[in-house]
Design a protein around this motif. Structure first.
Motif, PDB file in Angstrom:
ATOM      1  N   GLU A  39     -16.886 -38.798   5.456  1.00 14.04           N
ATOM      2  CA  GLU A  39     -17.642 -38.424   4.120  1.00 14.04           C
ATOM      3  C   GLU A  39     -16.242 -37.316   4.173  1.00 14.04           C
ATOM      4  O   GLU A  39     -15.893 -36.921   2.610  1.00 14.04           O
ATOM      5  N   LEU A  40     -15.346 -36.611   5.092  1.00 16.77           N
ATOM      6  CA  LEU A  40     -14.920 -36.043   4.681  1.00 16.77           C
ATOM      7  C   LEU A  40     -13.332 -36.530   3.860  1.00 16.77           C
ATOM      8  O   LEU A  40     -12.419 -36.233   3.483  1.00 16.77           O
ATOM      9  N   THR A  42     -13.398 -39.007   1.956  1.00 21.10           N
ATOM     10  CA  THR A  42     -13.819 -38.787   1.190  1.00 21.10           C
ATOM     11  C   THR A  42     -13.725 -38.133   0.330  1.00 21.10           C
ATOM     12  O   THR A  42     -13.146 -38.265  -0.988  1.00 21.10           O
ATOM     13  N   ARG A  43     -14.561 -37.026   0.264  1.00 19.16           N
ATOM     14  CA  ARG A  43     -14.924 -35.885  -0.393  1.00 19.16           C
ATOM     15  C   ARG A  43     -13.256 -34.748  -0.388  1.00 19.16           C
ATOM     16  O   ARG A  43     -12.827 -34.135  -1.207  1.00 19.16           O
ATOM     17  N   LEU A  44     -12.189 -35.148   0.565  1.00 23.71           N
ATOM     18  CA  LEU A  44     -11.185 -34.101   0.837  1.00 23.71           C
ATOM     19  C   LEU A  44     -10.095 -35.096   0.928  1.00 23.71           C
ATOM     20  O   LEU A  44      -8.835 -34.364   2.124  1.00 23.71           O
ATOM     21  N   TYR A  56     -14.671 -28.265  11.781  1.00 25.55           N
ATOM     22  CA  TYR A  56     -16.329 -28.470  11.812  1.00 25.55           C
ATOM     23  C   TYR A  56     -16.762 -28.674  12.954  1.00 25.55           C
ATOM     24  O   TYR A  56     -17.362 -27.720  13.153  1.00 25.55           O
ATOM     25  N   GLU A  90     -13.177 -25.097  -1.738  1.00 28.93           N
ATOM     26  CA  GLU A  90     -13.871 -26.779  -1.292  1.00 28.93           C
ATOM     27  C   GLU A  90     -14.375 -27.278   0.279  1.00 28.93           C
ATOM     28  O   GLU A  90     -15.004 -28.043   0.076  1.00 28.93           O
ATOM     29  N   ILE A  91     -13.000 -27.063   1.300  1.00 29.58           N
ATOM     30  CA  ILE A  91     -13.386 -27.158   2.343  1.00 29.58           C
ATOM     31  C   ILE A  91     -15.028 -26.894   3.136  1.00 29.58           C
ATOM     32  O   ILE A  91     -15.327 -27.360   3.714  1.00 29.58           O
ATOM     33  N   ALA A  93     -16.943 -25.525   1.679  1.00 30.05           N
ATOM     34  CA  ALA A  93     -18.439 -26.104   1.142  1.00 30.05           C
ATOM     35  C   ALA A  93     -19.271 -27.419   1.018  1.00 30.05           C
ATOM     36  O   ALA A  93     -19.797 -27.861   1.826  1.00 30.05           O
ATOM     37  N   VAL A  94     -18.352 -28.064   1.364  1.00 28.50           N
ATOM     38  CA  VAL A  94     -18.085 -29.870   2.154  1.00 28.50           C
ATOM     39  C   VAL A  94     -18.772 -29.415   3.538  1.00 28.50           C
ATOM     40  O   VAL A  94     -20.046 -30.662   3.674  1.00 28.50           O
ATOM     41  N   GLU A  97     -22.409 -28.178   3.111  1.00 26.87           N
ATOM     42  CA  GLU A  97     -23.431 -29.502   2.749  1.00 26.87           C
ATOM     43  C   GLU A  97     -23.467 -30.383   4.373  1.00 26.87           C
ATOM     44  O   GLU A  97     -24.874 -30.772   4.145  1.00 26.87           O
ATOM     45  N   LEU A  98     -22.078 -30.616   4.895  1.00 26.16           N
ATOM     46  CA  LEU A  98     -22.671 -32.223   6.205  1.00 26.16           C
ATOM     47  C   LEU A  98     -23.407 -31.400   7.252  1.00 26.16           C
ATOM     48  O   LEU A  98     -23.342 -32.468   7.747  1.00 26.16           O
TER      49      LEU A  98
END
Length: 101
Positions: A39-40, A42-44, A56, A90-91, A93-94, A97-98
């Motif tokens: 996910e990281l 993909t999203r970042l 994380y 942005e980091i 927020a991701v 959420e995770l």
């Protein structure tokens, strides 16, 4: 074993502590770790994923410790310790959420 004030652990004790730590950070086991990393990525896609994963893990470690703080307090604590990457909104927020925060 305690030798000259140093706590020396057997290989089995060290491995057990490592397993317990990993289950505290990733309660879903290795599958969760792989899913978080995917996910990281993909999203970042622009971020250094190793550094974001470290962030994380450090935040999750702080939050899941005995009497651990909430997400915001853990982030502030970790930001002061790690300087590998600039934690952007942005980091943040991701990661939030995770973690399901």
């Amino acid at each position: 074993m305690n030798l000259f004030g140093l706590d020396i652990k057997s290989k089995e004790e060290r491995e057990q502590e490592e397993r317990e730590y990993l289950l505290r950070i990733f309660p879903g086991g290795p599958e969760q770790k792989v899913a978080v990393e995917r996910e990281l990525r993909t999203r970042l896609p622009w971020a250094d994923i190793r550094s974001v994963m470290l962030f994380y893990v450090l935040v999750r470690d702080a939050m899941t410790a005995k009497n651990g703080p909430d997400f915001e307090t853990a982030v502030e604590k970790v930001k002061n310790k790690q300087r590998m990457i600039k934690i952007t909104p942005e980091i943040l927020a991701v990661v939030r959420e995770l973690m399901g925060e």
